[in-house]
Design a protein around this motif. Structure first.
Motif, PDB file in Angstrom:
ATOM      1  N   MET A   1      21.767  23.393  18.143  1.00  0.00           N
ATOM      2  CA  MET A   1      21.652  23.567  19.567  1.00  0.00           C
ATOM      3  C   MET A   1      21.786  25.031  19.972  1.00  0.00           C
ATOM      4  SD  MET A   1      23.076  20.551  22.068  1.00  0.00           S
ATOM      5  CE  MET A   1      24.711  21.056  21.984  1.00  0.00           C
ATOM      6  N   SER A   2      22.200  25.885  19.084  1.00  0.00           N
ATOM      7  CA  SER A   2      22.328  27.288  19.457  1.00  0.00           C
ATOM      8  C   SER A   2      20.947  27.902  19.600  1.00  0.00           C
ATOM      9  CB  SER A   2      23.137  28.046  18.414  1.00  0.00           C
ATOM     10  OG  SER A   2      22.446  28.032  17.190  1.00  0.00           O
ATOM     11  N   GLY A   3      20.790  28.699  20.625  1.00  0.00           N
ATOM     12  CA  GLY A   3      19.507  29.362  20.838  1.00  0.00           C
ATOM     13  C   GLY A   3      18.691  28.733  21.930  1.00  0.00           C
ATOM     14  N   GLY A   4      17.965  27.672  21.634  1.00  0.00           N
ATOM     15  CA  GLY A   4      16.967  27.115  22.543  1.00  0.00           C
ATOM     16  C   GLY A   4      17.512  26.405  23.762  1.00  0.00           C
ATOM     17  N   LYS A   5      16.621  25.638  24.345  1.00  0.00           N
ATOM     18  CA  LYS A   5      16.914  24.917  25.574  1.00  0.00           C
ATOM     19  C   LYS A   5      16.915  23.418  25.263  1.00  0.00           C
ATOM     20  CE  LYS A   5      14.852  24.585  30.172  1.00  0.00           C
ATOM     21  NZ  LYS A   5      13.832  25.136  31.052  1.00  0.00           N
ATOM     22  N   TYR A   6      18.014  22.737  25.572  1.00  0.00           N
ATOM     23  CA  TYR A   6      18.156  21.316  25.298  1.00  0.00           C
ATOM     24  C   TYR A   6      18.352  20.592  26.630  1.00  0.00           C
ATOM     25  CZ  TYR A   6      20.176  16.954  23.671  1.00  0.00           C
ATOM     26  OH  TYR A   6      20.428  15.626  23.461  1.00  0.00           O
ATOM     27  N   ILE A   7      17.329  19.874  27.074  1.00  0.00           N
ATOM     28  CA  ILE A   7      17.365  19.219  28.381  1.00  0.00           C
ATOM     29  C   ILE A   7      18.250  17.975  28.335  1.00  0.00           C
ATOM     30  CG2 ILE A   7      15.997  18.032  30.131  1.00  0.00           C
ATOM     31  CD1 ILE A   7      13.709  19.951  29.412  1.00  0.00           C
ATOM     32  N   ILE A   8      19.167  17.879  29.287  1.00  0.00           N
ATOM     33  CA  ILE A   8      20.084  16.746  29.390  1.00  0.00           C
ATOM     34  C   ILE A   8      19.502  15.685  30.317  1.00  0.00           C
ATOM     35  CG2 ILE A   8      22.394  16.021  30.093  1.00  0.00           C
ATOM     36  CD1 ILE A   8      23.200  19.035  29.583  1.00  0.00           C
ATOM     37  N   ALA A   9      19.072  16.110  31.509  1.00  0.00           N
ATOM     38  CA  ALA A   9      18.534  15.166  32.497  1.00  0.00           C
ATOM     39  C   ALA A   9      17.542  15.867  33.406  1.00  0.00           C
ATOM     40  CB  ALA A   9      19.662  14.569  33.324  1.00  0.00           C
ATOM     41  N   VAL A  10      16.570  15.093  33.927  1.00  0.00           N
ATOM     42  CA  VAL A  10      15.529  15.623  34.804  1.00  0.00           C
ATOM     43  C   VAL A  10      15.484  14.790  36.081  1.00  0.00           C
ATOM     44  CG1 VAL A  10      13.046  16.050  35.021  1.00  0.00           C
ATOM     45  CG2 VAL A  10      14.172  16.426  32.842  1.00  0.00           C
ATOM     46  N   ASN A  11      15.322  15.463  37.204  1.00  0.00           N
ATOM     47  CA  ASN A  11      15.196  14.799  38.498  1.00  0.00           C
ATOM     48  C   ASN A  11      13.734  14.407  38.693  1.00  0.00           C
ATOM     49  OD1 ASN A  11      15.312  13.949  41.116  1.00  0.00           O
ATOM     50  ND2 ASN A  11      16.221  15.825  41.928  1.00  0.00           N
ATOM     51  N   LYS A  12      13.399  13.159  38.382  1.00  0.00           N
ATOM     52  CA  LYS A  12      12.009  12.705  38.423  1.00  0.00           C
ATOM     53  C   LYS A  12      11.489  12.544  39.845  1.00  0.00           C
ATOM     54  CE  LYS A  12      12.285  10.457  33.977  1.00  0.00           C
ATOM     55  NZ  LYS A  12      12.774   9.264  33.336  1.00  0.00           N
ATOM     56  N   GLU A  13      12.378  12.230  40.771  1.00  0.00           N
ATOM     57  CA  GLU A  13      11.962  12.023  42.160  1.00  0.00           C
ATOM     58  C   GLU A  13      11.592  13.326  42.859  1.00  0.00           C
ATOM     59  OE1 GLU A  13      14.696   9.788  44.517  1.00  0.00           O
ATOM     60  OE2 GLU A  13      14.694   8.094  43.140  1.00  0.00           O
ATOM     61  N   ALA A  14      12.082  14.445  42.360  1.00  0.00           N
ATOM     62  CA  ALA A  14      11.879  15.725  43.038  1.00  0.00           C
ATOM     63  C   ALA A  14      10.401  16.065  43.206  1.00  0.00           C
ATOM     64  CB  ALA A  14      12.588  16.838  42.282  1.00  0.00           C
ATOM     65  N   LYS A  15       9.625  15.939  42.145  1.00  0.00           N
ATOM     66  CA  LYS A  15       8.213  16.313  42.226  1.00  0.00           C
ATOM     67  C   LYS A  15       7.408  15.320  43.062  1.00  0.00           C
ATOM     68  CE  LYS A  15       7.796  19.443  38.417  1.00  0.00           C
ATOM     69  NZ  LYS A  15       8.844  19.434  37.452  1.00  0.00           N
ATOM     70  N   ALA A  16       7.892  14.078  43.173  1.00  0.00           N
ATOM     71  CA  ALA A  16       7.208  13.068  43.977  1.00  0.00           C
ATOM     72  C   ALA A  16       7.473  13.271  45.471  1.00  0.00           C
ATOM     73  CB  ALA A  16       7.647  11.679  43.557  1.00  0.00           C
ATOM     74  N   ASN A  17       8.681  13.702  45.811  1.00  0.00           N
ATOM     75  CA  ASN A  17       9.069  13.793  47.216  1.00  0.00           C
ATOM     76  C   ASN A  17       8.998  15.192  47.814  1.00  0.00           C
ATOM     77  OD1 ASN A  17       9.608  11.073  47.087  1.00  0.00           O
ATOM     78  ND2 ASN A  17      11.777  11.365  46.688  1.00  0.00           N
ATOM     79  N   TYR A  18       8.823  16.221  46.961  1.00  0.00           N
ATOM     80  CA  TYR A  18       8.845  17.594  47.449  1.00  0.00           C
ATOM     81  C   TYR A  18       7.725  18.417  46.836  1.00  0.00           C
ATOM     82  CZ  TYR A  18      13.634  16.503  48.876  1.00  0.00           C
ATOM     83  OH  TYR A  18      14.744  15.943  49.450  1.00  0.00           O
TER      84      TYR A  18
END
Length: 156
Positions: A1-18
């Motif tokens: 996990m050192s170095g890169g980007k490890y996504i934990i959670a994404v707000n899926k509604e954001a792109k639909a509503n905004y």
């Protein structure tokens, strides 16, 4: 996990509503048990979460991080407000933009970057109901066209 980007959670509604206008990366102030909960891939919910700027500081409201099961001390409130770490000029810029009509700050995702928890926040403008309906119609049409092309019914 050192170095890169490890996504934990994404707000899926954001792109639909905004409509996303700009994105920013911010650090977040967490307690030890919250970081352990994130590392253990426990539940994170963006439902009704937003960012507000108060007294020159950015705060994240209503981000739910499930309590760590094995915490020895009393775990913090899972939906408490959390301080975001941004540069002063970024906060001032965002404060000016948010005061304009229709703009808001929302979290898009939470992730580990170089073993530190980061939150991607966005300056966004809410979509109207008819915009969302139009988007869904276009998506359905594209899907239908692709199906017809794939089955050979429609020839170009």
């Amino acid at each position: 996990m050192s170095g890169g980007k490890y996504i934990i959670a994404v707000n899926k509604e954001a792109k639909a509503n905004y409509d996303i206008i700009e994105t920013y990366e911010a650090g977040i102030v967490l307690e030890g048990s919250e970081v352990k909960a994130l590392r253990n891939k426990q539940t994170v919910s963006f439902k009704d979460s937003f960012v507000r700027i108060e007294k020159g500081e950015a705060w994240l409201y209503n981000l739910y991080i499930a309590p760590y099961k094995h915490a020895t001390i009393k775990p913090p409130d899972p939906s408490r407000k959390r301080k975001l770490l941004l540069h002063k000029r970024e906060i001032l810029r965002l404060m000016g933009k948010v005061q304009e009509k229709g703009y808001t700050l929302i979290p898009l995702s939470i992730y580990f970057k170089n073993n530190k928890v980061k939150v991607e926040i966005a300056l966004a403008k809410g979509k109207k109901a008819y915009d969302r309906r139009q988007e869904l119609r276009e998506k359905d049409l594209r899907r239908q066209l692709e199906r017809e092309l794939k089955s050979g019914k429609l020839k170009l």
